[in-house]
Design a protein around this motif. Structure first.
Motif, PDB file in Angstrom:
ATOM      1  N   ASN B  87       0.814  -1.202   0.000  1.00 26.90           N
ATOM      2  CA  ASN B  87       0.000   0.000   0.000  1.00 26.90           C
ATOM      3  C   ASN B  87       0.850   1.255   0.000  1.00 26.90           C
ATOM      4  O   ASN B  87       0.410   2.313  -0.414  1.00 26.90           O
ATOM      5  N   GLY B  88       2.063   1.128   0.486  1.00 23.02           N
ATOM      6  CA  GLY B  88       2.986   2.255   0.511  1.00 23.02           C
ATOM      7  C   GLY B  88       4.314   1.834  -0.081  1.00 23.02           C
ATOM      8  O   GLY B  88       4.366   0.963  -0.946  1.00 23.02           O
ATOM      9  N   LEU B  89       5.377   2.481   0.406  1.00 22.80           N
ATOM     10  CA  LEU B  89       6.731   2.203  -0.096  1.00 22.80           C
ATOM     11  C   LEU B  89       7.508   1.441   0.974  1.00 22.80           C
ATOM     12  O   LEU B  89       7.362   1.716   2.169  1.00 22.80           O
ATOM     13  N   ILE B 182      -7.139  -5.240  17.692  1.00 20.60           N
ATOM     14  CA  ILE B 182      -5.737  -4.795  17.595  1.00 20.60           C
ATOM     15  C   ILE B 182      -5.565  -4.037  16.284  1.00 20.60           C
ATOM     16  O   ILE B 182      -6.290  -4.266  15.321  1.00 20.60           O
ATOM     17  N   GLY B 183      -4.589  -3.133  16.271  1.00 14.78           N
ATOM     18  CA  GLY B 183      -4.231  -2.424  15.040  1.00 14.78           C
ATOM     19  C   GLY B 183      -2.720  -2.412  14.927  1.00 14.78           C
ATOM     20  O   GLY B 183      -2.022  -2.193  15.916  1.00 14.78           O
ATOM     21  N   TYR B 184      -2.210  -2.687  13.734  1.00 11.71           N
ATOM     22  CA  TYR B 184      -0.743  -2.720  13.583  1.00 11.71           C
ATOM     23  C   TYR B 184      -0.210  -1.394  13.039  1.00 11.71           C
ATOM     24  O   TYR B 184      -0.933  -0.612  12.425  1.00 11.71           O
ATOM     25  N   HIS B 185       1.083  -1.178  13.262  1.00 13.44           N
ATOM     26  CA  HIS B 185       1.777  -0.006  12.721  1.00 13.44           C
ATOM     27  C   HIS B 185       3.069  -0.486  12.071  1.00 13.44           C
ATOM     28  O   HIS B 185       3.869  -1.174  12.709  1.00 13.44           O
ATOM     29  N   GLY B 186       3.239  -0.162  10.800  1.00 19.20           N
ATOM     30  CA  GLY B 186       4.409  -0.624  10.056  1.00 19.20           C
ATOM     31  C   GLY B 186       5.374   0.511   9.763  1.00 19.20           C
ATOM     32  O   GLY B 186       5.062   1.681   9.952  1.00 19.20           O
ATOM     33  N   ALA B 199       0.706   4.347   5.603  1.00 18.79           N
ATOM     34  CA  ALA B 199       0.233   3.801   4.328  1.00 18.79           C
ATOM     35  C   ALA B 199      -0.970   2.895   4.572  1.00 18.79           C
ATOM     36  O   ALA B 199      -1.955   2.934   3.837  1.00 18.79           O
ATOM     37  N   ILE B 200      -0.865   2.083   5.601  1.00 12.96           N
ATOM     38  CA  ILE B 200      -1.952   1.168   5.965  1.00 12.96           C
ATOM     39  C   ILE B 200      -1.757   0.796   7.430  1.00 12.96           C
ATOM     40  O   ILE B 200      -0.624   0.615   7.896  1.00 12.96           O
ATOM     41  N   SER B 201      -2.843   0.731   8.174  1.00 15.93           N
ATOM     42  CA  SER B 201      -2.792   0.350   9.590  1.00 15.93           C
ATOM     43  C   SER B 201      -4.114  -0.332   9.923  1.00 15.93           C
ATOM     44  O   SER B 201      -5.076   0.310  10.309  1.00 15.93           O
ATOM     45  N   ARG B 202      -4.140  -1.648   9.687  1.00 18.95           N
ATOM     46  CA  ARG B 202      -5.379  -2.379   9.901  1.00 18.95           C
ATOM     47  C   ARG B 202      -5.235  -3.345  11.083  1.00 18.95           C
ATOM     48  O   ARG B 202      -4.234  -3.333  11.793  1.00 18.95           O
ATOM     49  N   GLY B 203      -6.226  -4.196  11.281  1.00 17.23           N
ATOM     50  CA  GLY B 203      -6.159  -5.108  12.407  1.00 17.23           C
ATOM     51  C   GLY B 203      -7.331  -6.060  12.416  1.00 17.23           C
ATOM     52  O   GLY B 203      -8.095  -6.142  11.444  1.00 17.23           O
ATOM     53  N   SER B 253      -1.236  -1.784  18.537  1.00 17.19           N
ATOM     54  CA  SER B 253      -2.068  -1.117  19.538  1.00 17.19           C
ATOM     55  C   SER B 253      -3.241  -2.019  19.879  1.00 17.19           C
ATOM     56  O   SER B 253      -3.934  -2.499  18.986  1.00 17.19           O
ATOM     57  N   VAL B 254      -3.446  -2.220  21.163  1.00 16.44           N
ATOM     58  CA  VAL B 254      -4.606  -2.986  21.609  1.00 16.44           C
ATOM     59  C   VAL B 254      -5.691  -1.971  21.944  1.00 16.44           C
ATOM     60  O   VAL B 254      -5.516  -1.143  22.839  1.00 16.44           O
ATOM     61  N   ARG B 255      -6.762  -1.999  21.151  1.00 18.76           N
ATOM     62  CA  ARG B 255      -7.748  -0.934  21.195  1.00 18.76           C
ATOM     63  C   ARG B 255      -8.989  -1.338  22.010  1.00 18.76           C
ATOM     64  O   ARG B 255      -9.340  -2.513  22.061  1.00 18.76           O
ATOM     65  N   ASN B 256      -9.645  -0.330  22.601  1.00 18.22           N
ATOM     66  CA  ASN B 256     -10.908  -0.598  23.306  1.00 18.22           C
ATOM     67  C   ASN B 256     -12.109  -0.324  22.396  1.00 18.22           C
ATOM     68  O   ASN B 256     -13.236  -0.188  22.832  1.00 18.22           O
ATOM     69  N   LYS B 257     -11.819  -0.196  21.089  1.00 18.28           N
ATOM     70  CA  LYS B 257     -12.862  -0.007  20.062  1.00 18.28           C
ATOM     71  C   LYS B 257     -12.311  -0.595  18.770  1.00 18.28           C
ATOM     72  O   LYS B 257     -11.154  -0.990  18.716  1.00 18.28           O
ATOM     73  N   VAL B 258     -13.145  -0.638  17.741  1.00 20.91           N
ATOM     74  CA  VAL B 258     -12.659  -1.122  16.447  1.00 20.91           C
ATOM     75  C   VAL B 258     -11.537  -0.191  15.976  1.00 20.91           C
ATOM     76  O   VAL B 258     -11.683   1.035  16.026  1.00 20.91           O
ATOM     77  N   HIS B 259     -10.406  -0.773  15.582  1.00 23.98           N
ATOM     78  CA  HIS B 259      -9.265   0.039  15.156  1.00 23.98           C
ATOM     79  C   HIS B 259      -9.663   0.980  14.033  1.00 23.98           C
ATOM     80  O   HIS B 259     -10.412   0.603  13.133  1.00 23.98           O
ATOM     81  N   ASP B 260      -9.123   2.219  14.090  1.00 27.88           N
ATOM     82  CA  ASP B 260      -9.521   3.231  13.112  1.00 27.88           C
ATOM     83  C   ASP B 260      -8.326   3.740  12.304  1.00 27.88           C
ATOM     84  O   ASP B 260      -8.249   4.908  11.959  1.00 27.88           O
ATOM     85  N   GLY B 261      -7.378   2.855  12.012  1.00 31.22           N
ATOM     86  CA  GLY B 261      -6.202   3.254  11.235  1.00 31.22           C
ATOM     87  C   GLY B 261      -6.493   3.381   9.750  1.00 31.22           C
ATOM     88  O   GLY B 261      -7.632   3.203   9.298  1.00 31.22           O
ATOM     89  N   ALA B 262      -5.429   3.694   8.989  1.00 31.75           N
ATOM     90  CA  ALA B 262      -5.564   3.878   7.539  1.00 31.75           C
ATOM     91  C   ALA B 262      -6.040   2.594   6.889  1.00 31.75           C
ATOM     92  O   ALA B 262      -5.552   1.512   7.204  1.00 31.75           O
ATOM     93  N   LYS B 263      -6.991   2.716   5.962  1.00 26.20           N
ATOM     94  CA  LYS B 263      -7.589   1.602   5.210  1.00 26.20           C
ATOM     95  C   LYS B 263      -8.535   0.750   6.072  1.00 26.20           C
ATOM     96  O   LYS B 263      -8.827  -0.393   5.737  1.00 26.20           O
ATOM     97  N   MET B 264      -8.995   1.333   7.180  1.00 26.30           N
ATOM     98  CA  MET B 264     -10.076   0.702   7.943  1.00 26.30           C
ATOM     99  C   MET B 264     -11.399   1.410   7.619  1.00 26.30           C
ATOM    100  O   MET B 264     -12.458   0.976   8.027  1.00 26.30           O
ATOM    101  N   GLU B 265     -11.308   2.550   6.915  1.00 18.68           N
ATOM    102  CA  GLU B 265     -12.455   3.453   6.768  1.00 18.68           C
ATOM    103  C   GLU B 265     -13.131   3.298   5.404  1.00 18.68           C
ATOM    104  O   GLU B 265     -12.695   2.527   4.561  1.00 18.68           O
TER     105      GLU B 265
END
Lengths: 120, 410
Positions: B87-89, B182-186, B199-203, B253-265
């Protein structure tokens, strides 16, 4: 335009149609040659591959929505006065095709003689 | 190449025509570009190094590469035939000796950081074969066309991954009862090279994250991960859209809601809650879309390659793989008469949960002529692959229509 043409399965091979296709493609990007091509290259291929344009087909409004989405989410700048010629170009060359089918015939089959079973 | 400030000045002072003349095909008309923003013209390394010559490039910025279906004949997909969907470089510099991963978020008791060496030495290692399939695999089958890479059926693989269970790490960190997702960060870069953007942060939901087969992996088929597949550390979460298997992992990240990172929306990796007509426009909101979870049942014919000409009266041996997201495949059948009759195939059990299952069959053809061989898998809940293209959706996801090859007899 070649990409908009769905060849029936029984027709001769592709090269017949390649000769009929008079659309010139930019060798660097594969995008259709046109007076506005340099604008599209400048505005679009800074961030992403031209293949993302070449393989897609949208209406003018669809392409405009893509631009707005990239502006909202991906740091695309305001295209200013170039937005119109860019949209003109995309609408003209990368508009929706007319083929509709829930399942298209298999196409571009490269026939070969299968001699014997290949053990795995 | 112009340096950033030179270029900005140049752009501000120059007219469109002068720019076109001066820069030729590389002109950047950008008088609306923010003053502090300078995209640079240089390319990533070549993702095709070490890949099979038959791979199909869908895009090279970002890199998106798939395999033609007949290259999937191996039981475990080798690296050279594995698709790439970036999704990114790729990160420009990877310092393995100092690579760290931080587990944080609202639902950890305390954030905690591990070095790669700590992960390898402190936790038990596991190896699984896992199917990772792009959510948009098969997108090119949808009419009207939907946006994104126009994948054939080659954005899938089943390779062998080695690493540590994410649940062992999360239990070591300590998770609160309110954990939802959970949501990851790359470490990959956004295409615009803006360091503030991911670029992308899903889970995935916490239950999927805690499954035995969910790994933080550093090995692929027994070797260090390659650069384009997430070196030095990535998530592998089998059975779900492969976009949840984040690469170049620096944090979770261990979230207390549905992860809202890039490409989750929006409609990213989502489908309409209620089926819509092909081409129908619906608002891209939570009310109308739901996140894709388990991938649907699917199968491939990996031998022979489409286009086989066989002699009249010859028996044709067929083989391939089948998988069903979180589920198991119960049955695989082939048809040589456009779905009029179906013949059951021999089906193997998976090596482990979430690995693909191998099938084979032998078929005969009654008379000379043009045939199509179709394959159809059914999962353990009775869901079979459709023969036509399934429900249209704006993202062009989840096309699991049965695979077809052409065969000529005589």
């Amino acid at each position: 335009m070649l990409a908009a043409y769905t060849r029936p399965a029984t027709q001769p091979p592709d090269h017949t149609y390649m000769r009929m296709d008079t659309t010139k493609k930019d060798t660097e990007t594969g995008l259709v040659m046109d007076q506005s091509l340099y604008l599209v290259k400048a505005q679009c291929t800074q961030c992403h591959s031209s293949k993302l344009i070449v393989q897609n087909r949208f209406t003018r409004d669809g392409w405009k929505q893509k631009i707005r989405w990239m502006q909202a989410n991906h740091n695309l700048w305001d295209l200013g006065e170039t937005e119109k010629p860019v949209l003109d170009y995309l609408e003209k060359h990368y508009g929706p095709t007319t083929a509709h089918a829930r399942r298209a015939p298999l196409k571009d089959i490269k026939w070969y003689k299968l001699e014997s079973v290949q053990p795995q | 190449m112009h340096s950033g400030s030179d270029r900005r000045d140049f752009l501000k002072k120059s007219s469109l025509i002068a720019l076109a003349a001066a820069w030729g095909s590389h002109i950047v008309y950008a008088d609306h570009m923010p003053a502090d923003y300078t995209p640079l013209l240089f390319d990533e390394a070549d993702a095709l190094r070490g890949k099979h010559a038959g791979m199909i490039v869908q895009g090279d910025k970002p890199w998106n590469v798939e395999a033609p279906v007949h290259l999937f004949d191996d039981k475990v997909t080798p690296l050279e035939k594995m698709f790439i969907r970036n999704n990114g470089l790729v990160p420009e510099k990877v310092d393995v000796a100092n690579w760290k991963i931080t587990i944080d978020g609202e639902s950890v008791k305390e954030p905690k950081t591990y070095s790669l060496e700590e992960l390898k030495s402190k936790f038990r290692q596991h190896t699984y074969q896992l199917v990772l399939e792009c959510g948009g695999n098969g997108r090119s089958g949808y009419q009207p066309q939907t946006s994104g890479n126009q994948w054939g059926q080659g954005a899938v693989h089943c390779a062998q991954w080695t690493g540590v269970r994410l649940k062992d790490i999360l239990n070591d960190v300590g998770i609160k009862n309110d954990a939802v997702y959970i949501g990851y960060h790359g470490a990959d870069l956004h295409l615009s090279r803006d360091p503030k953007k991911e670029a992308i942060s899903r889970g995935v939901p916490i239950a999927k994250a805690m499954e035995d087969e969910t790994l933080l992996a550093w090995q692929l088929n027994g070797k260090d991960l390659p650069e384009f597949h997430g070196y030095p550390l990535r998530l592998v979460i089998g059975g779900w859209p492969a976009s949840v298997s984040g690469k170049w992992i620096k944090g979770i990240s261990v979230r207390n809601k549905v992860h809202d990172g890039a490409k989750m929306e929006g409609h990213s990796y989502r489908i309409p809650k209620n089926p819509i007509a092909p081409g129908e426009d619906i608002p891209q909101t939570e009310e109308y879309f739901r996140i894709i979870e388990s991938m649907p049942v699917k199968s491939l014919i990996t031998y022979p390659k489409t286009g086989a000409i066989i002699s009249s009266g010859a028996e044709l041996a067929l083989r391939g793989h089948a998988w069903a997201g979180d589920r198991a495949v119960k049955k695989v059948e082939v048809s040589t008469d456009f779905g009029t009759t179906w013949k059951p195939c021999r089906l193997e059990a998976p090596t482990n949960r979430l690995a693909w299952q191998h099938w084979n069959a032998k078929v005969n053809f009654p008379v000379k002529g043009y045939y199509e061989v179709w394959v159809r898998a059914t999962d353990d809940h009775g869901n079979a692959q459709p023969m036509v293209i399934p429900s249209w959706n704006p993202g062009g996801y989840l096309n699991n229509a049965c695979e077809r090859i052409a065969v000529k007899v005589g």
